[in-house]
Write a protein that holds these residues in place. Structure first.
Motif, short mmCIF file in Angstrom:
data_model
loop_
_atom_site.label_atom_id
_atom_site.label_comp_id
_atom_site.label_asym_id
_atom_site.label_seq_id
_atom_site.Cartn_x
_atom_site.Cartn_y
_atom_site.Cartn_z
N ASP A 294 60.93 2.06 74.75
CA ASP A 294 61.75 1.80 75.92
C ASP A 294 61.60 2.99 76.89
O ASP A 294 61.28 4.09 76.46
CB ASP A 294 63.18 1.68 75.34
CG ASP A 294 64.28 1.75 76.34
OD1 ASP A 294 64.65 2.87 76.70
OD2 ASP A 294 64.75 0.69 76.75
N THR B 70 65.54 -1.85 80.54
CA THR B 70 65.46 -1.15 79.26
C THR B 70 66.48 -1.68 78.26
O THR B 70 67.50 -2.24 78.64
CB THR B 70 65.71 0.36 79.45
OG1 THR B 70 67.01 0.52 80.02
CG2 THR B 70 64.68 0.99 80.35
N LEU B 71 66.16 -1.44 76.97
CA LEU B 71 67.12 -1.79 75.92
C LEU B 71 68.28 -0.78 75.94
O LEU B 71 69.43 -1.13 75.66
CB LEU B 71 66.41 -1.75 74.56
CG LEU B 71 67.16 -2.24 73.34
CD1 LEU B 71 67.61 -3.69 73.52
CD2 LEU B 71 66.29 -2.15 72.09
N HIS B 72 67.98 0.46 76.31
CA HIS B 72 69.00 1.50 76.41
C HIS B 72 69.94 1.15 77.56
O HIS B 72 69.49 0.84 78.67
CB HIS B 72 68.30 2.85 76.68
CG HIS B 72 69.20 4.03 76.47
ND1 HIS B 72 70.19 4.37 77.34
CD2 HIS B 72 69.24 4.95 75.48
CE1 HIS B 72 70.80 5.46 76.90
NE2 HIS B 72 70.25 5.83 75.77
#
Lengths: 53, 255
Positions: free
Chosen positions: B129, B185-187
């Motif tokens: 990511d 993003t996954l974050h």
């Protein structure tokens, strides 16, 4: 999933990081200081009047 | 000479800095330990579990302050590197090079605690990511600065080369900060904002802010300890080191 082992692991890593951050330089400081002291003693033994003061 | 400039030059002289850093260092560690202990109590005992993340939210009370420190220390490093390169102020060189291992430690802790948070929350330790990858690049930048500083024998040249590399690496800081906005993003995006309203409950915000404060003081204490040692090593043959070390160094010696 039981999160407890992950929480404990994270806190252990964090505290270990902080501890090593202090311990490693402190140990090196001691080693450098001891080396300096040994050298100063040697020079003073060789030349008591004009050695490292 | 302007009094401020005069003070800066006096404070920047190795003997004065060595003495002052020695006085300040234990106080910084003491404040860090007290503030950190309160933050740990609030984060582990008082703050509730998150309704979605459950108990794993407690990892964020150390992960987020460590991440902030990884960026803050790199900025500190870069500012000192700039001062060292432009004005050739030696103490800035020493401060920059002493800050690098502390920054690397906080970055490594950020990545490790993030992975341990990711497993129960996302179902994976790591994804490529944008936020995670740019933080990993930051760790490599820290390693690069440290390695370059140790690769060249002439200490002043080594420090200047490492300072130059540190300045080039500054480009990574906005990439880390804005990665969650620029890319999908996954974050998650930030929950705590300096300007604007934070989307986090006060019971969770306090341990986070206190731990951020504790890590700042820890950094100052560690920086003082490391820069003192760097100065002592570099100036081992100089008179001020002999004077500073004399009481313990030569117990039986004649003065």
């Amino acid at each position: 999933m039981n999160a407890l082992p992950f929480v404990i692991g994270a806190y252990v890593i964090f505290l270990l990081g902080l501890l090593l951050d202090v311990l490693l330089p402190w140990m090196r400081h001691r080693r450098v200081r001891a080396g300096w002291q040994a050298r100063a003693r040697r020079e003073n033994a060789r030349n008591p009047a004009g050695g490292v003061k | 000479m302007h009094p401020l400039v005069k003070w800066f030059h006096q404070f920047g002289s190795p003997p004065t800095f060595y003495r002052w850093a020695g006085i300040v260092q234990p106080w910084m560690f003491a404040v860090a330990v007290v503030t950190g202990a309160i933050a740990l109590y609030l984060g582990l005992v008082v703050a509730p579990a998150d309704y979605l993340q459950g108990e794993s939210v407690r990892i964020l009370y150390i992960h987020v302050p460590s991440a902030w420190m990884s960026l803050f220390i790199y900025l500190f490093l870069a500012v000192n590197a700039f001062v060292a390169l432009v004005w050739r102020i030696r103490i800035s060189e020493v401060l920059a090079m002493s800050a690098a291992p502390i920054g690397a430690m906080f970055t490594a802790v950020t990545l490790a605690t993030g992975a341990l948070w990711g497993r129960p929350t996302w179902g994976t330790y790591w994804v490529w990511d944008a936020r995670l990858t740019s933080e990993l690049v930051l760790l490599f930048l820290y390693f690069g600065v440290i390695a370059l500083h140790h690769a060249i024998e002439d200490r002043r040249r080594a420090a200047r080369a490492a300072c130059l590399l540190a300045l080039i690496g500054v480009v990574n800081l906005p990439i880390i900060h804005y990665s969650v906005r620029w890319w999908n993003t996954l974050h998650q995006a930030e929950s705590v904002r300096l300007l604007g309203e934070s989307s986090i409950h006060l019971s969770m915000l306090w341990p986070l802010l206190l731990m951020a404060l504790a890590t700042k003081f820890w950094f100052l204490g560690s920086l003082a300890a490391r820069s003192r040692m760097a100065l002592m090593e570099a100036d081992a043959d100089k008179a001020w080191v002999r004077e500073a070390l004399h009481p313990q160094a030569l117990p039986g010696a004649t003065r």
